[in-house]
Design an enzyme around this catalytic site. Structure first.
Site, PDB file in Angstrom:
ATOM      1  N   THR A 192      -7.086  11.319  13.379  1.00 44.50           N
ATOM      2  CA  THR A 192      -7.124  12.302  13.610  1.00 44.50           C
ATOM      3  C   THR A 192      -7.302  13.288  14.424  1.00 44.50           C
ATOM      4  OG1 THR A 192      -4.845  12.228  12.377  1.00 44.50           O
ATOM      5  CG2 THR A 192      -5.049  14.262  13.521  1.00 44.50           C
ATOM      6  N   LYS A 233     -10.040   7.874   1.000  1.00 41.17           N
ATOM      7  CA  LYS A 233      -9.308   6.740   1.980  1.00 41.17           C
ATOM      8  C   LYS A 233     -10.495   6.853   3.284  1.00 41.17           C
ATOM      9  CE  LYS A 233      -8.826   9.017   6.654  1.00 41.17           C
ATOM     10  NZ  LYS A 233      -8.256   8.086   7.459  1.00 41.17           N
ATOM     11  N   THR A 256      -5.938   3.008  10.762  1.00 39.44           N
ATOM     12  CA  THR A 256      -6.699   3.844  11.468  1.00 39.44           C
ATOM     13  C   THR A 256      -8.135   3.775  11.270  1.00 39.44           C
ATOM     14  OG1 THR A 256      -7.498   6.004   9.440  1.00 39.44           O
ATOM     15  CG2 THR A 256      -6.245   6.572  11.559  1.00 39.44           C
ATOM     16  N   HIS A 298      -8.454  14.856   3.755  1.00 41.50           N
ATOM     17  CA  HIS A 298      -7.399  13.714   2.959  1.00 41.50           C
ATOM     18  C   HIS A 298      -8.529  13.182   1.694  1.00 41.50           C
ATOM     19  CE1 HIS A 298      -6.782  13.454   7.512  1.00 41.50           C
ATOM     20  NE2 HIS A 298      -6.083  12.187   7.469  1.00 41.50           N
ATOM     21  N   HIS A 299      -6.930  13.131   1.019  1.00 43.75           N
ATOM     22  CA  HIS A 299      -7.642  12.400  -0.126  1.00 43.75           C
ATOM     23  C   HIS A 299      -8.159  11.409  -0.369  1.00 43.75           C
ATOM     24  CE1 HIS A 299      -5.865   8.162   0.882  1.00 43.75           C
ATOM     25  NE2 HIS A 299      -5.312   8.995   1.723  1.00 43.75           N
ATOM     26  N   GLY A 309      -0.449   2.314  12.494  1.00 46.54           N
ATOM     27  CA  GLY A 309      -1.200   3.094  11.364  1.00 46.54           C
ATOM     28  C   GLY A 309      -2.271   2.696  11.236  1.00 46.54           C
ATOM     29  N   PHE A 357       1.543   9.693  12.987  1.00 49.94           N
ATOM     30  CA  PHE A 357       2.583  10.271  13.059  1.00 49.94           C
ATOM     31  C   PHE A 357       3.393  11.112  12.951  1.00 49.94           C
ATOM     32  CE2 PHE A 357       1.996   5.598  13.386  1.00 49.94           C
ATOM     33  CZ  PHE A 357       2.636   4.839  14.098  1.00 49.94           C
ATOM     34  N   GLY A 408       1.020  -0.610   0.228  1.00 52.53           N
ATOM     35  CA  GLY A 408       0.357  -0.440   0.156  1.00 52.53           C
ATOM     36  C   GLY A 408       1.082   1.801  -0.313  1.00 52.53           C
ATOM     37  N   ALA A 443      -1.678   4.527  16.247  1.00 55.22           N
ATOM     38  CA  ALA A 443      -0.828   5.858  17.004  1.00 55.22           C
ATOM     39  C   ALA A 443      -2.052   6.192  15.240  1.00 55.22           C
ATOM     40  CB  ALA A 443       0.664   6.463  16.161  1.00 55.22           C
ATOM     41  N   PRO A 444      -3.361   7.715  15.866  1.00 50.12           N
ATOM     42  CA  PRO A 444      -3.988   7.658  15.031  1.00 50.12           C
ATOM     43  C   PRO A 444      -2.902   8.765  13.644  1.00 50.12           C
ATOM     44  CG  PRO A 444      -5.227   8.035  16.568  1.00 50.12           C
ATOM     45  CD  PRO A 444      -3.573   7.756  17.096  1.00 50.12           C
TER      46      PRO A 444
HETATM   47  P1  NAP Z   1      -3.758   1.704   1.099  1.00 51.19           P
HETATM   48  O1  NAP Z   1      -2.696   2.454  -0.277  1.00 51.19           O
HETATM   49  O2  NAP Z   1      -4.866   1.142   0.789  1.00 51.19           O
HETATM   50  O3  NAP Z   1      -2.349   0.443   1.128  1.00 51.19           O
HETATM   51  C1  NAP Z   1      -3.401  -0.599   1.828  1.00 51.19           C
HETATM   52  C2  NAP Z   1      -2.530  -1.653   1.979  1.00 51.19           C
HETATM   53  O4  NAP Z   1      -3.427  -2.809   2.387  1.00 51.19           O
HETATM   54  C3  NAP Z   1      -2.445  -2.502   0.715  1.00 51.19           C
HETATM   55  O5  NAP Z   1      -2.423  -2.521  -0.079  1.00 51.19           O
HETATM   56  C4  NAP Z   1      -4.025  -2.900   0.995  1.00 51.19           C
HETATM   57  O6  NAP Z   1      -4.142  -4.810  -0.412  1.00 51.19           O
HETATM   58  C5  NAP Z   1      -3.948  -3.781   1.670  1.00 51.19           C
HETATM   59  N1  NAP Z   1      -4.422  -4.681   2.975  1.00 51.19           N
HETATM   60  C6  NAP Z   1      -6.105  -4.872   3.307  1.00 51.19           C
HETATM   61  N2  NAP Z   1      -6.339  -5.331   3.909  1.00 51.19           N
HETATM   62  C7  NAP Z   1      -4.951  -6.246   4.232  1.00 51.19           C
HETATM   63  C8  NAP Z   1      -4.888  -7.687   5.258  1.00 51.19           C
HETATM   64  N3  NAP Z   1      -5.595  -8.270   5.705  1.00 51.19           N
HETATM   65  N4  NAP Z   1      -3.830  -7.348   5.268  1.00 51.19           N
HETATM   66  C9  NAP Z   1      -2.312  -7.243   4.728  1.00 51.19           C
HETATM   67  N5  NAP Z   1      -2.771  -6.234   4.438  1.00 51.19           N
HETATM   68  C10 NAP Z   1      -3.956  -5.308   3.152  1.00 51.19           C
HETATM   69  O7  NAP Z   1      -4.223   2.298   2.497  1.00 51.19           O
HETATM   70  P2  NAP Z   1      -3.120   3.945   3.040  1.00 51.19           P
HETATM   71  O8  NAP Z   1      -3.325   4.758   1.620  1.00 51.19           O
HETATM   72  O9  NAP Z   1      -1.339   2.942   2.242  1.00 51.19           O
HETATM   73  O10 NAP Z   1      -3.114   4.039   4.455  1.00 51.19           O
HETATM   74  C11 NAP Z   1      -3.728   2.491   4.555  1.00 51.19           C
HETATM   75  C12 NAP Z   1      -3.908   2.844   6.971  1.00 51.19           C
HETATM   76  O11 NAP Z   1      -3.152   3.837   6.862  1.00 51.19           O
HETATM   77  C13 NAP Z   1      -5.246   4.306   6.798  1.00 51.19           C
HETATM   78  O12 NAP Z   1      -5.872   2.814   7.532  1.00 51.19           O
HETATM   79  C14 NAP Z   1      -5.177   5.401   6.453  1.00 51.19           C
HETATM   80  O13 NAP Z   1      -5.861   6.108   7.328  1.00 51.19           O
HETATM   81  C15 NAP Z   1      -3.575   4.959   7.376  1.00 51.19           C
HETATM   82  N6  NAP Z   1      -2.913   6.570   7.647  1.00 51.19           N
HETATM   83  C16 NAP Z   1      -2.002   6.184   8.602  1.00 51.19           C
HETATM   84  C17 NAP Z   1      -1.673   6.981   9.134  1.00 51.19           C
HETATM   85  C18 NAP Z   1      -0.559   7.471  10.596  1.00 51.19           C
HETATM   86  O14 NAP Z   1      -0.035   8.349  10.753  1.00 51.19           O
HETATM   87  N7  NAP Z   1      -0.661   6.661  11.683  1.00 51.19           N
HETATM   88  C19 NAP Z   1      -1.072   8.274   7.827  1.00 51.19           C
HETATM   89  C20 NAP Z   1      -1.387   7.391   6.598  1.00 51.19           C
HETATM   90  C21 NAP Z   1      -2.446   6.673   6.377  1.00 51.19           C
HETATM   91  P3  NAP Z   1      -6.183  -4.086  -1.278  1.00 51.19           P
HETATM   92  O15 NAP Z   1      -4.996  -2.934  -1.697  1.00 51.19           O
HETATM   93  O16 NAP Z   1      -5.772  -5.223  -2.257  1.00 51.19           O
HETATM   94  O17 NAP Z   1      -7.289  -4.070  -0.088  1.00 51.19           O
END
Ligand code: NAP
Length: 266
Positions: free
Chosen positions: A164, A157, A99, A153-154, A97, A126, A11, A123-124
Site C-alpha cells: 500500500t 508481515k 504483496t 502493520h502487524h 492480494g 482491497f 493463512g 491489488a496491494p
Molecule cells: P499468512 O497468514 O502467513 O498466510 C499465508 C499462507 O500462505 C500461509 O498459510 C502460508 O503457509 C501459505 N503459503 C506460503 N507459501 C505458499 C505456497 N507456495 N502455496 C500456497 N500457500 C502458501 O499471511 P496473511 O496475513 O494471510 O497475508 C498473506 C499476504 O497477503 C501477504 O503478502 C500480505 O501482505 C498480503 N495482504 C494483502 C492485503 C490486501 O488487501 N492486498 C491485505 C492483507 C494482507 P505457511 O504459514 O506454512 O508459510
C-alpha cells in the site's frame, strides 16, 4: 456461478476469503491450496461448518481437476509469482492480494496475461478506505511540497515497506515530477532513522507491532500547515468487499490490472 480457488487458504487472509466467498450466492468455492494444514477441511479452518473442500498442496493438479474461473492468492512474496503463472497457464484469472512481489515477477505475469488475454487484478490493498486514502493523497500532493508516509502493520508481515505504501508513493510520484527523481542525498546520522527514501525525498516509514492489522498515514507539510490522511483496517473483513468485487470484475477483463482503484474509478 463463478468458481473460485483460494491459494493460501490456511493463512489469515485465506481463511477470511473462504468465509467471504462462502457467503456469496453467485460464487462457488471449489478448491483450497496451501503448504500448511494439508488435507484439512478449509471450512472448518475458517471457523465454518465443514464444506468438503480439503486443503490441497498441488495447485496445478487442483486447477486441472476443478477448472475454476478465478484463483485468489494471499500467500507470500516468494510464492505468488509461481502460483499466478500456474493459474494463467491453466486459463484461470488471478486475483492477487499478496504483496512484496518483485517488480520483475509482476512485469512477467502482466505480460503473460496480456499474451493469453486473461483478466486479473493485483491489488496491494482491497479496503475501499485505503483506495480512497491513496486517491486523496494523490490529490493533496499537488498542493503540499512535502510528503511522508508512515505505514503500520502487524509484526508477522514479511515485506516492508507495505504494498500500500509503495502504491501510494507511485500515485504521488505520478502527479509530482520532483518525486520521480533520485536525490541521492545522504543526510543520515543513524541509517534508517529517516525511513526509506522512495524517490525525490518522498519517505516511507514502516512500523511493525503485534495487535495492529494494516494502517497508514500520509502526512503533508506546507506553509504553516499540515494535512494528515489516515486509514485503518481494524479487521481483515475490511478487505473482503474489495476481494469479492474483484472476483466478479476480473471475469470481464482481458489483462491484469494493478490497483483496485482501476476497477472502482475507471
Ligand atoms: P499468512 O497468514 O502467513 O498466510 C499465508 C499462507 O500462505 C500461509 O498459510 C502460508 O503457509 C501459505 N503459503 C506460503 N507459501 C505458499 C505456497 N507456495 N502455496 C500456497 N500457500 C502458501 O499471511 P496473511 O496475513 O494471510 O497475508 C498473506 C499476504 O497477503 C501477504 O503478502 C500480505 O501482505 C498480503 N495482504 C494483502 C492485503 C490486501 O488487501 N492486498 C491485505 C492483507 C494482507 P505457511 O504459514 O506454512 O508459510
Amino acid at each position: 456461478m463463478v468458481r473460485v480457488v483460494v491459494s493460501g487458504a490456511s493463512g489469515r487472509m485465506g481463511r477470511e476469503v473462504v468465509r467471504a466467498v462462502t457467503r456469496e450466492k453467485d460464487l462457488e468455492l471449489v478448491g483450497a491450496v496451501d503448504v500448511s494444514h494439508i488435507g484439512e477441511d478449509c471450512g472448518v479452518l475458517a471457523g465454518l461448518e465443514p464444506n468438503g473442500v480439503l486443503v490441497a498442496d498441488d495447485l496445478s493438479a487442483l486447477l486441472e481437476e476443478f477448472k475454476p474461473d478465478v484463483m485468489v492468492d494471499f500467500t507470500a512474496p516468494t510464492a505468488v509469482a509461481k502460483n499466478v503463472i500456474c493459474a494463467l497457464e491453466a486459463g484461470v484469472r488471478p486475483v492477487i492480494g499478496t504483496t512484496g512481489m518483485p517488480a520483475a515477477d509482476l512485469e512477467r505475469i502482466m505480460r503473460l496475461a496480456e499474451e493469453r488475454r486473461i483478466g486479473g487484478l493485483v491489488a496491494p490493498n482491497f479496503a475501499i478506505g485505503a483506495v480512497l486514502m491513496m486517491r486523496f493523497a494523490a490529490m493533496a500532493a499537488k498542493f503540499f511540497p512535502t510528503v511522508e508516509i508512515i505505514e503500520l502493520h502487524h509484526d508477522q508481515k514479511i515485506d516492508a515497506p507495505s504494498g500500500t505504501a509503495v502504491q501510494t508513493a507511485e500515485m504521488i510520484a505520478a502527479v509530482r515530477e520532483d518525486f520521480r527523481a533520485n536525490t541521492g542525498r545522504e543526510e543520515l546520522k543513524l541509517a534508517g532513522a529517516r525511513g526509506a527514501e522512495y524517490r525525490g525525498g518522498l519517505r516511507i516509514h514502516s512500523v511493525r507491532l503485534p495487535g495492529l492489522v494494516a494502517h497508514q498515514e500520509v502526512l503533508f507539510g506546507g506553509q504553516g500547515q499540515t494535512l494528515t490522511i489516515r486509514h485503518d483496517s481494524i479487521t481483515r473483513e475490511s478487505f473482503m468487499p474489495g476481494v469479492i468485487l474483484a472476483i466478479r470484475r476480473v471475469m470481464g477483463l482481458d489483462r491484469i490490472v494493478y490497483g483496485l482503484d482501476k476497477l472502482i474509478f475507471e
